[in-house]
Design a protein around this motif. Structure first.
Motif, PDB file in Angstrom:
ATOM      1  N   GLU A   1      -5.334   4.284  31.814  1.00 35.87           N
ATOM      2  CA  GLU A   1      -4.008   3.649  31.822  1.00 35.87           C
ATOM      3  C   GLU A   1      -3.039   4.359  32.764  1.00 35.87           C
ATOM      4  OE1 GLU A   1      -5.328   5.473  29.526  1.00 35.87           O
ATOM      5  OE2 GLU A   1      -3.866   6.810  28.597  1.00 35.87           O
ATOM      6  N   ASN A   2      -3.428   5.516  33.266  1.00 38.10           N
ATOM      7  CA  ASN A   2      -2.528   6.283  34.134  1.00 38.10           C
ATOM      8  C   ASN A   2      -2.884   6.200  35.618  1.00 38.10           C
ATOM      9  OD1 ASN A   2      -0.781   7.303  32.108  1.00 38.10           O
ATOM     10  ND2 ASN A   2      -2.456   8.641  31.448  1.00 38.10           N
ATOM     11  N   VAL A   3      -3.747   5.248  35.938  1.00 37.07           N
ATOM     12  CA  VAL A   3      -4.196   5.121  37.323  1.00 37.07           C
ATOM     13  C   VAL A   3      -3.900   3.712  37.809  1.00 37.07           C
ATOM     14  CG1 VAL A   3      -6.226   5.155  38.809  1.00 37.07           C
ATOM     15  CG2 VAL A   3      -6.005   6.844  36.996  1.00 37.07           C
ATOM     16  N   PHE A   4      -3.282   3.612  38.964  1.00 34.60           N
ATOM     17  CA  PHE A   4      -2.896   2.310  39.519  1.00 34.60           C
ATOM     18  C   PHE A   4      -3.266   2.272  41.002  1.00 34.60           C
ATOM     19  CE2 PHE A   4       0.519   0.003  41.857  1.00 34.60           C
ATOM     20  CZ  PHE A   4       0.238  -1.287  41.408  1.00 34.60           C
ATOM     21  N   ALA A   5      -4.152   1.354  41.368  1.00 32.39           N
ATOM     22  CA  ALA A   5      -4.623   1.291  42.757  1.00 32.39           C
ATOM     23  C   ALA A   5      -3.912   0.187  43.522  1.00 32.39           C
ATOM     24  CB  ALA A   5      -6.133   1.049  42.777  1.00 32.39           C
ATOM     25  N   THR A   6      -3.466   0.528  44.707  1.00 29.49           N
ATOM     26  CA  THR A   6      -2.802  -0.457  45.551  1.00 29.49           C
ATOM     27  C   THR A   6      -3.135  -0.160  47.016  1.00 29.49           C
ATOM     28  OG1 THR A   6      -0.676  -1.504  46.060  1.00 29.49           O
ATOM     29  CG2 THR A   6      -0.592   0.855  45.529  1.00 29.49           C
ATOM     30  N   LYS A   7      -2.332  -0.704  47.934  1.00 27.56           N
ATOM     31  CA  LYS A   7      -2.637  -0.529  49.366  1.00 27.56           C
ATOM     32  C   LYS A   7      -1.323  -0.563  50.152  1.00 27.56           C
ATOM     33  CE  LYS A   7      -3.884  -5.471  49.724  1.00 27.56           C
ATOM     34  NZ  LYS A   7      -2.709  -5.921  49.060  1.00 27.56           N
ATOM     35  N   PRO A   8      -1.367  -0.325  51.439  1.00 23.97           N
ATOM     36  CA  PRO A   8      -0.121  -0.422  52.211  1.00 23.97           C
ATOM     37  C   PRO A   8       0.411  -1.848  52.167  1.00 23.97           C
ATOM     38  CG  PRO A   8      -1.783   0.781  53.453  1.00 23.97           C
ATOM     39  CD  PRO A   8      -2.479   0.193  52.263  1.00 23.97           C
ATOM     40  N   GLY A   9       1.725  -1.973  52.153  1.00 21.66           N
ATOM     41  CA  GLY A   9       2.322  -3.304  52.044  1.00 21.66           C
ATOM     42  C   GLY A   9       3.447  -3.523  53.033  1.00 21.66           C
TER      43      GLY A   9
ATOM     44  N   VAL B   1       4.344   1.022  50.187  1.00 22.25           N
ATOM     45  CA  VAL B   1       3.411   0.802  49.092  1.00 22.25           C
ATOM     46  C   VAL B   1       3.540  -0.615  48.527  1.00 22.25           C
ATOM     47  CG1 VAL B   1       2.741   1.593  46.787  1.00 22.25           C
ATOM     48  CG2 VAL B   1       3.447   3.256  48.523  1.00 22.25           C
ATOM     49  N   ASP B   2       2.437  -1.313  48.494  1.00 22.47           N
ATOM     50  CA  ASP B   2       2.419  -2.676  47.969  1.00 22.47           C
ATOM     51  C   ASP B   2       2.506  -2.636  46.440  1.00 22.47           C
ATOM     52  OD1 ASP B   2       2.170  -5.449  48.347  1.00 22.47           O
ATOM     53  OD2 ASP B   2       0.068  -5.359  47.718  1.00 22.47           O
TER      54      ASP B   2
END
Ligand code: 2P0
Length: 361
Positions: free
Chosen positions: A342-350, A38-39
């Motif tokens: 405020e409880n959601v965080f979007a990311t991508k494979p890292g 996880v990035d």
């Protein structure tokens, strides 16, 4: 010598739940698992070593870890194990400072990134470990001795990772029945490696969803032990996921077939939580909000006529949702409606772990 390592967390899409009973202390899993690195969610750890007698001081997120804390037991147990495998470990004293750089909105603690960063920092700082520094398979087995899921945070390429159970006839006997060399080989037979790097599937998105929890958490270590001990369907679950789901999931990631992969991600999460729930006494990690997320994702997929999102849950009520960039905004608004923005965080494979000169002390 002072060394600082940064290691990411990882999210499993095929879950780890259970250690081989005879090899429990070495955290050899009953089945393989698959994860994405996880990035942006990581632990940074600085280790300073000097000649000494194996003393360890450990500060985590600004708090000194003292014998009354659960983290103390984990770290002490880990040093005990690596000290038996590598006696030179006891010839040093360690000052360890560790920080999780998880955005407050995500609020996800993780022993995975923690032990991965610790192992990277220790092998970087202790001279006798230099032959192992580039051997990610060995390092992932070492991180596994701290916490199983940490093995998946070690491969430096990161991305999509497989952690192999290293299963074989040798597990029929307890570790003490083998010679030291045989035991050593068995301990290092279960390791993680990158299958596809983070650039393989650039459109893939990983959304962390923090869900408020009230209930007391059953620690996964104790929970999985109980499931392995007497769940009547445990072996069937192992055989099914190891024998049927694992290779299919790997192929679907390779071919970047999201709708089909999404179904298996959701099934694997459901399977884990069904196993946990039907353990005696039941282990319940998801709550009403978790179930609301599950329903919302299924409704969305139904409305779209194909799977555009997939949920997965670990040992707590928080969700992690996979989607593709073209659906990201829609999925994000859906999740924000349920838990608040405020409880959601979007990311991508890292990528995997790395060293940095920016020490914590
Ligand atoms: C996983 N979990 O595959 C699964 C899914 C929780 C649910 O790995 O006893 O903290 O330290 O080896 O790694 C959590 O278990 O357990 C975990 P130990 P760990 O991500």
């Amino acid at each position: 010598m002072k060394v600082t390592a940064v290691a990411p967390t990882n999210i499993a899409i095929l879950k780890y739940w259970g250690k081989h009973p005879l090899w429990e202390k070495y955290h050899i899993p009953m089945k393989s698992s698959l994860s994405f690195t996880v990035d942006g969610l990581y632990t940074k750890t600085t280790v300073e070593v000097e000649k000494g007698s194996g003393k360890v001081s450990f500060t985590l997120n600004g708090r000194e870890i003292t014998p009354d804390m659960k983290e103390y037991e984990y770290v002490e147990d880990f040093f005990g194990k690596i000290g038996r495998l590598f006696p030179f470990v006891k010839n040093y004293d360690y000052k360890i400072v560790s920080e999780n750089n998880f955005p407050t909105a995500a609020g996800f603690a993780s022993s995975a990134s923690g032990f991965a960063a610790l192992v990277k920092a220790i092998v970087g700082a202790v001279e006798e470990f230099s032959p192992y520094r580039d051997d990610d398979r060995k390092l992932s087995a070492l991180a596994r001795l701290g916490s199983g899921s940490a093995s998946r945070s070690i491969p430096r390429e990161g991305g999509f990772v497989g952690w192999w159970r290293g299963f074989g006839p040798h597990f029929l006997k307890e570790p003490e029945a083998y010679s030291e060399e045989e035991r050593w080989n068995i301990i290092f037979s279960s390791y993680a490696e990158t299958l596809y790097g983070p650039d393989h599937w650039p459109e893939l998105r990983i959304i962390y969803v923090k869900v408020k929890k009230k209930e007391k958490k059953v620690k996964s270590r104790a929970g999985m032990r109980q499931t392995v001990k007497d769940h009547p369907l445990y072996k069937d679950w192992i055989d099914y996921e190891e024998g049927q789901m694992k290779d299919t999931m790997i192929r679907l990631v390779r071919e970047k077939r999201f709708p089909q992969l999404a179904e298996l991600i959701m099934r694997a999460s459901n399977n884990l939580h069904a196993m946990a729930l039907s353990t005696y006494r039941p282990i319940i990690y998801m709550n009403e909000t978790s179930h609301a997320i599950i329903d919302a994702i299924h409704d969305l997929n139904l409305e779209k006529g194909e799977n555009v999102a997939a949920y997965t849950f670990d040992a707590g009520p928080n969700a992690v949702v996979f989607t593709l960039s073209q659906h990201e905004n829609e999925v994000l608004s859906l999740l924000r409606e349920i838990v608040g923005g405020e409880n959601v965080f979007a990311t991508k494979p890292g990528r995997g772990p790395y060293y940095t000169e920016e020490h914590l002390f």
